[in-house]
Design a protein around this motif. Structure first.
Motif, mmCIF file in Angstrom:
data_model
loop_
_atom_site.group_PDB
_atom_site.id
_atom_site.type_symbol
_atom_site.label_atom_id
_atom_site.label_comp_id
_atom_site.label_asym_id
_atom_site.label_seq_id
_atom_site.Cartn_x
_atom_site.Cartn_y
_atom_site.Cartn_z
ATOM 1 N N LEU A 43 23.650 17.642 67.136
ATOM 2 C CA LEU A 43 23.849 18.306 65.866
ATOM 3 C C LEU A 43 25.330 18.496 65.592
ATOM 4 C CD1 LEU A 43 22.363 19.650 63.506
ATOM 5 C CD2 LEU A 43 22.500 21.815 64.771
ATOM 6 N N ALA A 44 25.753 18.188 64.368
ATOM 7 C CA ALA A 44 27.158 18.341 63.979
ATOM 8 C C ALA A 44 27.224 18.928 62.578
ATOM 9 C CB ALA A 44 27.887 17.005 64.023
ATOM 10 N N LEU A 45 28.284 19.702 62.323
ATOM 11 C CA LEU A 45 28.493 20.371 61.038
ATOM 12 C C LEU A 45 29.904 20.080 60.559
ATOM 13 C CD1 LEU A 45 27.406 22.513 58.921
ATOM 14 C CD2 LEU A 45 28.654 24.201 60.287
ATOM 15 N N GLU A 46 30.019 19.732 59.278
ATOM 16 C CA GLU A 46 31.334 19.597 58.653
ATOM 17 C C GLU A 46 31.501 20.748 57.670
ATOM 18 O OE1 GLU A 46 34.139 16.514 56.072
ATOM 19 O OE2 GLU A 46 31.983 16.146 56.262
ATOM 20 N N LEU A 47 32.480 21.603 57.929
ATOM 21 C CA LEU A 47 32.760 22.762 57.090
ATOM 22 C C LEU A 47 33.950 22.435 56.198
ATOM 23 C CD1 LEU A 47 32.200 25.665 56.299
ATOM 24 C CD2 LEU A 47 33.542 26.421 58.273
ATOM 25 N N LEU A 48 33.690 22.232 54.900
ATOM 26 C CA LEU A 48 34.722 21.831 53.943
ATOM 27 C C LEU A 48 35.391 23.058 53.344
ATOM 28 C CD1 LEU A 48 32.575 19.134 52.108
ATOM 29 C CD2 LEU A 48 34.518 18.648 53.588
ATOM 30 N N VAL A 49 36.724 23.016 53.257
ATOM 31 C CA VAL A 49 37.503 24.103 52.658
ATOM 32 C C VAL A 49 38.401 23.484 51.596
ATOM 33 C CG1 VAL A 49 38.988 26.079 53.095
ATOM 34 C CG2 VAL A 49 37.499 25.230 54.922
ATOM 35 N N HIS A 50 38.225 23.881 50.344
ATOM 36 C CA HIS A 50 38.989 23.273 49.252
ATOM 37 C C HIS A 50 40.409 23.833 49.196
ATOM 38 C CE1 HIS A 50 38.829 26.869 46.694
ATOM 39 N NE2 HIS A 50 37.551 26.985 47.005
ATOM 40 N N GLY A 51 41.210 23.241 48.321
ATOM 41 C CA GLY A 51 42.610 23.627 48.204
ATOM 42 C C GLY A 51 42.874 24.493 46.988
ATOM 43 N N VAL A 52 44.115 24.442 46.488
ATOM 44 C CA VAL A 52 44.523 25.305 45.383
ATOM 45 C C VAL A 52 43.778 24.926 44.113
ATOM 46 C CG1 VAL A 52 46.819 25.684 46.332
ATOM 47 C CG2 VAL A 52 46.440 23.771 44.802
ATOM 48 N N GLY A 53 43.591 25.909 43.259
ATOM 49 C CA GLY A 53 42.912 25.658 41.997
ATOM 50 C C GLY A 53 41.415 25.798 42.069
ATOM 51 N N ARG A 652 28.406 20.489 67.482
ATOM 52 C CA ARG A 652 29.818 20.206 67.204
ATOM 53 C C ARG A 652 30.136 20.563 65.762
ATOM 54 N NH1 ARG A 652 29.344 14.075 68.106
ATOM 55 N NH2 ARG A 652 27.290 14.594 67.263
ATOM 56 N N LEU A 653 31.402 20.950 65.522
ATOM 57 C CA LEU A 653 31.796 21.376 64.182
ATOM 58 C C LEU A 653 33.158 20.787 63.847
ATOM 59 C CD1 LEU A 653 31.324 24.881 62.627
ATOM 60 C CD2 LEU A 653 33.534 23.748 62.417
ATOM 61 N N VAL A 654 33.259 20.210 62.677
ATOM 62 C CA VAL A 654 34.542 19.743 62.140
ATOM 63 C C VAL A 654 34.874 20.608 60.938
ATOM 64 C CG1 VAL A 654 35.779 17.848 61.037
ATOM 65 C CG2 VAL A 654 34.207 17.373 62.907
ATOM 66 N N ILE A 655 35.971 21.340 60.997
ATOM 67 C CA ILE A 655 36.426 22.089 59.837
ATOM 68 C C ILE A 655 37.424 21.214 59.097
ATOM 69 C CG2 ILE A 655 38.158 23.337 61.222
ATOM 70 C CD1 ILE A 655 37.736 25.682 59.202
#
Length: 805
Positions: A43-53, A652-655
């Motif tokens: 099992l793997a997780l991708e945690l997306l974090v956006h930028g400015v705006g 596993r986790l990818v931020i």
């Protein structure tokens, strides 16, 4: 190619030395990361974090059907509707489950955020605190640096409160209401006009009533600071105050410390001190005006004695406020939950003194009439001198710290913090002069404020002198912009020769080549910011000192002060004064107009939010009335999510962070304990970690600190482009023999020069956006997950099933 022209050899050597200095921490971390089979958890997780705006979860996840799985409407984590039960089906998918953390409403949510524009000087001085150079063995100088920034921040509060007093007490209640020619056409001012003889007509009562305006502004700032702290900065840290081996953290990067994102005590202390300082400033204006009359011939000796005693009490209270600000700075080693009971009553004590001062000023004084300007107008000169002296001392402290431990690529030789502090003082001065001149121009009708041709005297002389230096400052700034433009054009011509080399098998077009070369050249303008800021700050300090000297030396406005000079000099002085008055007034009007537009227009509000995204990442350490720090909410959110998900699933986790989101991701990873970090990989793209934060904030994101982050997170990749004006390489080596460096780039942009089978339409030049559309993104993410599986801890005997649950 400015983003690519970096001394790689020297930087590699420096980061290698920093990695060796972190050898002790790395040994314990490596023991916890014994290689395990890649199938330890599917099992793997991708945690997306956006930028400015900001953006929407639907756009981040590429699916119109999304569900918020945790958080609230301000900041939350979203998933595709079809992935809600992904943890129950760990073997059914090859790609990671994707989650999107949306935090844009922290800075650009409702229309009230637009009002934060008036807090811009406070935000800028707070940035100066975090721009401190590295402090290797210079504890005393480091504390002195923080102390000086806090004192400059205190002067800004006093300055803007004095501006409110100038408008409400001096221009309105003292000058206009005391002059029948000014108050005659203003019905709203008639009840306290000196010509009507009403109960509010005496000068003291007019001043006491007008003092409610700056007092109300102070109360609003106090309430806003308290509300925003409760809404944004109350998230506790995600782990106890110990490091991996159970001891209190020592010699760890500051962003790793558990108390870095939780500064309750310092914010409360500074809020109390600044509120008290503002209220005491209003009281001082009242006491100064009344005691000036009582001490003059015909005044009351008893009231004069009372005024002197009250002035002494106000001075003692002001000294205690300064002592409160100087006594304690930020404490980051542990979450500071303690509240200061003494400082909690400080604002109420100042409010009581203000009420006493208002009663003293409103006392009946037969024969007292207002004429000219309100006594005490030199307070603006004293504030300007104090700010100049503090900025010079701050420059000495910053230079001493930089010389003790110089960091490569630090802008202005370590003087970035003092330069930004100068900019904060200049913004405060422009806002002060702007509001004073705009209100004076409105009150005296067609006359020019301060020129003596209207019914009122106008604002203090110093504000007029400060306005007169705006035109030469703008002229120099325009010249700098022209130099940058010419340099960009020259660089574009040079790049036109090399751009086609990146597309050897395609037919070249001159217009297309110029467009690509222009994007690269414009992206390099970011690296020219330091010398522009340094030039503007130095000139501002010089012209500001000249304005103070001119105002105190002549006691007159620039135009009339030059009356004995040649006609050309006199005309130039009058023109500078008129243009400066017009510029500062127009600037203030534009600021208010933009705030109103942002209140109603979501697009304009988003633009304001971008400004706060960049400026309010850092906690409030110098000024409590600065806009709130969204990272004190976002970083704990991300830390808790990574820790709880990995502990619950063993996966596993990818931020994955873009732009400012990469800074949030790095800060969150720093807060994780070693057991969680062993299951987390970091993917950054369009990241300003080194290009902006590493340069401007070397004590927190310099080469040594980024190397320590790489030491803590072995699985880290960074994607960047030459056309990106914000992101760039982090210039860190690989984490072992045969392992590639952190950076992957520069990525090709555009992906195709002309029309191809894969791109039937001309590919756009993406610059800072759409990194995920590049094929390299998916390949890098897959490689990170593969490497991460090899670093995950070996599960204990009999717990393999539990790891993959």
């Amino acid at each position: 190619m400015a983003a690519d022209e970096r001394p790689q050899t020297e930087k590699t050597a420096k980061t290698t030395r920093s990695a060796e200095s972190a050898k002790t921490a790395k040994t314990s971390l490596t023991e916890a990361r014994a290689p395990a089979p890649a199938a330890a958890s599917g099992l793997a997780l991708e945690l997306l974090v956006h930028g400015v705006g900001g953006t929407t979860p639907q756009a981040m996840l590429g699916d119109p059907r999304t569900v918020r799985v945790t958080g609230d409407a301000v900041a939350g984590i979203h998933r595709r509707a079809g992935d809600l039960d992904a943890e129950d089906r760990p073997g059914e998918r090859r790609e990671p489950v994707r989650e999107a953390y949306v935090w844009s409403n922290l800075t650009s949510g409702d229309g009230s955020r637009a009002l934060w524009l008036v807090l811009l000087p406070f935000m800028v001085i707070n940035l100066a605190h975090w721009m401190r150079p590295t402090s290797e063995g210079r504890t005393t100088t480091t504390r002195a640096y923080g102390l000086l920034v806090r004192l400059i921040a205190l002067t800004l509060t006093v300055l803007l409160t004095a501006a409110a007093c100038e408008v409400a007490l001096d221009l309105t209640a003292w000058q206009c209401a005391g002059t029948p020619a000014c108050s005659a056409g203003k019905a709203w001012l008639g009840f306290m006009s000196a010509g009507r003889g009403g109960w509010w007509s005496p000068p003291g009562r007019r001043l006491a009533l007008a003092a409610a305006v700056p007092a109300a502004v102070t109360g609003l700032l106090w309430l806003l600071s308290r509300r925003t702290w409760s809404a944004y900065e109350t998230q506790p840290p995600a782990r106890p105050d110990t490091d991996e081996d159970g001891h209190a953290p020592r010699r760890r990067p500051a962003l790793h410390l558990p108390g870095f994102w939780y500064g309750r005590r310092i914010v409360a202390r500074l809020r109390a001190a600044h509120t008290a300082a503002a209220l005491l400033t209003v009281a001082a204006f009242l006491v100064q005006a009344a005691s000036h009359h009582d001490g003059s011939p015909g005044g009351s000796p008893d009231l004069d004695a009372l005024g002197r005693g009250l002035g002494a009490v106000l001075a003692a209270a002001a000294l205690f406020v300064v002592h409160t600000v100087c006594r304690r700075g930020r404490s980051e080693d542990a979450p500071d939950h303690t509240a200061d009971r003494l400082t909690a009553i400080l604002p109420f004590t100042a409010l009581g003194l203000l009420l006493v001062s208002a009663v003293y000023a409103a006392w009946d004084r037969p024969g007292w009439q207002s004429h000219g300007m309100l006594p005490g107008d030199r307070v603006f000169g004293l504030i300007a001198l104090g700010q100049g002296a503090l900025v010079l001392l701050l420059a000495l402290a910053a230079r001493r710290l930089h010389r003790a431990a110089p960091v490569e690529r630090t802008p202005l030789g370590g003087l970035a913090g003092p330069a930004v502090a100068t900019l904060a003082c200049a913004l405060g001065g422009v806002m002060t002069a702007g509001v004073a001149h705009r209100v004076a121009d409105w009150l005296d009708g067609p006359a020019t404020p301060g020129m003596g041709d209207g019914p009122i005297g106008g604002p203090p002389v110093l504000l007029t002198w400060q306005a007169s230096v705006i035109p030469p400052l703008f002229s120099v700034l325009l010249l700098l912009l022209l130099v940058l433009a010419a340099r960009t054009v020259r660089l574009r011509k040079l790049l036109c020769r090399t751009v086609p080399d990146g597309y050897p098998d395609e037919r070249h077009d001159q217009a297309r080549t110029r467009a690509i070369a222009g994007s690269i050249a414009r992206a390099g303008l970011t690296d020219a910011t330091p010398w522009v800021l340094g030039t503007v700050a130095g000139l501002t300090l010089l012209l500001g000192g000249g304005a103070v000297a001119g105002a105190w030396g002549t006691h007159d406005v620039p135009g009339r002060a030059a009356a004995g000079a040649p006609a050309a000099v006199e005309d130039a002085a009058q023109t500078a004064q008129a243009l400066g008055s017009w510029c500062v007034g127009l600037g203030f009007v534009l600021l208010i107009a933009w705030g109103r537009r942002a209140y109603r227009d979501p697009a304009a509000r988003r633009t304001v939010g971008i400004l706060w995204d960049v400026g309010t990442f850092w906690p409030r350490a110098a000024h409590p009335f600065a806009p709130p720090c969204y990272a004190e909410r976002a970083v704990p959110d991300l830390t808790w999510r990574m820790r709880t998900w990995t502990e619950r699933t063993g996966g596993r986790l990818v931020i994955s962070g873009h732009s400012q989101g990469s800074v949030l991701a790095a800060a969150a990873v720093w807060q994780l304990p070693a057991a969680t970090r062993s299951r987390v990989a970091l993917l950054t793209y369009g990241s300003p970690l080194e290009r902006l934060y590493g340069r401007w904030f070397p004590a927190y994101f310099g080469p040594v600190k980024l190397a320590a982050l790489h030491d803590d997170v072995h699985c880290w990749c960074n994607l960047w482009r030459l056309t990106d004006p914000i992101g760039g390489p982090v210039s860190l080596p690989g984490d072992g023999p045969g392992v590639a460096a952190v950076d992957r780039g520069p990525l090709k942009d555009p992906l195709a020069y002309g029309r191809t089978a894969e791109h039937p339409l001309p590919a756009g030049i993406l610059g800072h956006s759409q990194y995920q559309s590049d094929p390299e993104f998916a390949r890098t993410r897959a490689a990170l997950l593969t490497r991460l599986a090899a670093w995950m801890p070996v599960p204990p005997q009999g717990s393999a099933g539990r790891s993959s649950a």
